[in-house]
Structure formats: C-alpha cells, structure tokens
Design a protein around this motif. Structure first.
Motif, short mmCIF file in Angstrom:
data_model
loop_
_atom_site.label_atom_id
_atom_site.label_comp_id
_atom_site.label_asym_id
_atom_site.label_seq_id
_atom_site.Cartn_x
_atom_site.Cartn_y
_atom_site.Cartn_z
N THR A 70 0.84 -1.21 0.00
CA THR A 70 0.00 0.00 0.00
C THR A 70 0.87 1.26 0.00
OG1 THR A 70 -0.05 0.20 2.39
CG2 THR A 70 -1.78 -1.18 1.38
N ASP B 150 -6.88 10.00 0.43
CA ASP B 150 -7.83 8.88 0.21
C ASP B 150 -7.16 7.66 -0.41
OD1 ASP B 150 -7.40 10.35 -2.11
OD2 ASP B 150 -9.37 9.87 -2.95
N LYS B 151 -5.86 7.75 -0.75
CA LYS B 151 -5.17 6.61 -1.37
C LYS B 151 -4.30 5.85 -0.37
CE LYS B 151 -6.59 8.07 -5.38
NZ LYS B 151 -7.87 7.57 -5.83
N ARG B 152 -4.31 6.27 0.87
CA ARG B 152 -3.36 5.74 1.86
C ARG B 152 -3.34 4.20 1.92
NH1 ARG B 152 -2.80 6.21 8.39
NH2 ARG B 152 -3.99 4.30 8.33
N ASP B 153 -4.49 3.57 1.83
CA ASP B 153 -4.54 2.10 1.99
C ASP B 153 -4.69 1.36 0.66
OD1 ASP B 153 -4.21 2.28 4.80
OD2 ASP B 153 -6.25 3.04 4.89
N LYS B 154 -4.48 2.06 -0.43
CA LYS B 154 -4.54 1.42 -1.76
C LYS B 154 -3.16 0.84 -2.12
CE LYS B 154 -8.52 3.03 -3.93
NZ LYS B 154 -9.37 2.78 -2.79
N LEU B 155 -3.18 -0.24 -2.91
CA LEU B 155 -1.91 -0.77 -3.43
C LEU B 155 -1.35 0.23 -4.44
CD1 LEU B 155 -2.85 -4.52 -4.08
CD2 LEU B 155 -1.82 -3.49 -2.04
N THR B 156 -0.05 0.46 -4.39
CA THR B 156 0.49 1.49 -5.31
C THR B 156 0.36 1.04 -6.77
OG1 THR B 156 2.74 0.66 -5.11
CG2 THR B 156 2.11 2.46 -3.64
N GLU C 113 -2.10 -0.09 -8.14
CA GLU C 113 -3.44 0.24 -8.65
C GLU C 113 -3.66 1.73 -8.81
OE1 GLU C 113 -6.00 -1.71 -5.85
OE2 GLU C 113 -5.46 -3.71 -6.59
N LEU C 114 -2.61 2.51 -8.60
CA LEU C 114 -2.75 3.97 -8.74
C LEU C 114 -2.39 4.43 -10.15
CD1 LEU C 114 -0.96 5.17 -5.46
CD2 LEU C 114 -3.39 4.68 -5.79
N GLU D 288 -0.41 9.61 -9.60
CA GLU D 288 -0.51 9.32 -8.16
C GLU D 288 0.75 8.58 -7.68
OE1 GLU D 288 -5.40 9.01 -8.18
OE2 GLU D 288 -4.18 7.20 -8.39
#
Ligand SMILES: Nc1ncnc2c1ncn2[C@@H]1O[C@H](COP(=O)(O)OP(=O)(O)OP(=O)(O)O)[C@@H](O)[C@H]1O
Length: 242
Positions: free
Chosen positions: A105, A139-145, A147-148, A152
C-alpha cells in the motif's frame, strides 16, 4: 531559505566530473558545480543530456569516471559502503521510474522508508498522513500502489523521498506525469521541506513550469556540459559558480 554564498561550504561539490558509460557513451564531461545548503536547485536539459546520471553520482548510485564529488565535505570515493548507507539515510531520492513496491500500500511504501529512523508507528502514521494531505493523496493511503495512476504513483514516490525530512532531496523528473494542479502541490512540498526542514533540493526536470516563476538557480545540461540556463541573469552565474 536564505543562504550566503561567500561563507557557506557547499553541501554538494563536483569538480571536473566526467561519466563515461562503457564502451564510450559520454554522459557527463568536465562538470563542476556547487550546491549550497538550503538551496533549491534546478537542473534542466533535453532527454539524454545527463541529468539522471548527475543525480545518481551525487548519491553514489554511480561512480564518476574522472573528477571529485564531495557531499557535506566528504569525498564520496573515500567513504566506506557502510558510510554510504548512513549518508543515504539523510538523502531522499525520488526516482524517475518511481521504484515503488506495487503490491504494497501507499502507507507501507512510505512507512518502509521511515523504519531506519526507529520512529514509533504512531509517529510514522502521522508523518505519512501529513505528506499525503500535502500531496492530495489522503484517500489513497490504503490502496496498493500498483493500482494507482502514474501521476498518483509519482506523488507517492515523492512522499517517500520526503518522509524522513532529508537534508538533501534529489528529485528526478518529479512532475513528468502531473497536471498543473498536481505540479503546484509538488512545488509546495519542496517549499515546505526547504522552509520547515532546511532541506536542500535538487530537481532534474524538463518542465519549465516548475522553475519559470522562481528565483532559484537553474542550470542547463547539454550533451554532458553544464552551463547557466539561458533565461537566467549573469549575476546569478557569478554569485554561484566559482
Ligand atoms: N547505465 C547506462 N549505460 C549506458 N549508457 C547510459 C546508462 N545510463 C545512461 N546512459 C546514457 O548516458 C546519457 C545520459 O543519460 P541520462 O539518463 O543521464 O540523461 P537524462 O538527461 O536524465 O535523460 P532523460 O531526460 O531522458 O531521463 C544518455 O546517452 C544515455 O543513453
């Protein structure tokens, strides 16, 4: 951050540096440069001019073919591998190709860079939240990088480079994938680090918009040769270039 060129020692100094990649690719030729503590310094130049090479030499990801490179008064060719590791803890590097762990993440990528500081989990999370807010990525803190978007990912790479409040931040093409609004956030991050932490910032870029409105020094690489940027006043050259 104000600085006095007459009394300061440079944080980074290159003297007659050349870099030739095998067999005979001349990336840099006879480059001499001083970058002072507290400066924001822009390095421009066309693709292939040698910008990434210069950034890599400063953090010793590459070694020069000829010439001297000193960081904080120390000759990089004489520092042990352990010493280089310690030095790199004070340098933040935002790579042109990001080098994020795509299956981790955003939080994990940035937190990993902070583990060397032995900061508490609470302090690490607070710092990550602060940086993500500055870069409009909360809002991207817990997303896998992985998937950005590229833009981003680019900002996450910058947040990671900035995480430890580095003495020296090296940013290679930091706005290549960004729209004007995101570019402004990155400029603000640089200002924030420079003013709050006293970080010296070196930015290699094609992007005129990030230095056009500043008073900071801009130098131009052409086919491995460094000179003052044509749009900058000669007074700046005299002041900074010995
Ligand atoms: N590892 C390498 N091996 C061989 N040649 C290299 C290597 N790295 C860079 N070069 C060459 O050295 C020259 C300078 O490359 P460098 O990546 O430093 O330029 P740059 O200004 O950062 O370009 P760009 O803006 O496209 O990233 C180029 O001719 C490049 O092809």
């Amino acid at each position: 951050m104000p600085r006095d060129a007459s009394t300061d020692k440079p944080l980074v100094e290159l003297v007659n540096v050349a870099k030739i990649y095998p067999p005979d690719i001349v990336a840099l030729e006879d480059v001499s440069l001083r970058i002072y503590k507290g400066e924001i310094f822009f390095l421009t130049g066309m693709s292939g001019a040698g910008k990434t090479t210069l950034i890599k030499l400063i953090c010793r990801l590459e070694t020069p073919t000829r010439g001297l490179i000193e960081v904080a008064g120390r000759d990089l060719s004489r520092i042990s591998p352990a010493g280089i590791q310690r030095m790199r803890q004070k340098i933040g590097i935002a790579y042109q190709d990001f080098r994020l762990l795509e299956k981790q993440t955003v939080l994990q990528n940035i937190a990993m860079a902070m583990e060397v500081t032995y900061a508490s989990t609470k302090a690490i999370h607070a710092r990550v939240d602060e940086l993500l807010a500055l870069l409009n990525l909360s809002d991207k803190r817990d997303k896998l990088t992985g998937e950005l978007s590229r833009g981003e990912q680019q900002r996450v790479a910058l947040a990671r480079a900035a995480a430890n409040g580095p003495s020296l931040l090296l940013a290679d093409e930091p706005t290549g994938n960004l729209d004007p609004a995101a570019t402004e956030l990155v400029i603000n991050l640089f200002r924030h680090l420079n003013e709050k932490n006293g970080s010296t910032i070196v930015v290699a870029t094609h992007d005129k918009s990030i230095y056009a409105e500043t008073e900071h020094r801009v130098m131009d690489l052409r086919k491995g040769h460094l000179s003052a940027h044509p749009n900058r006043a000669p007074r700046q050259i005299e002041l900074f270039e010995a």
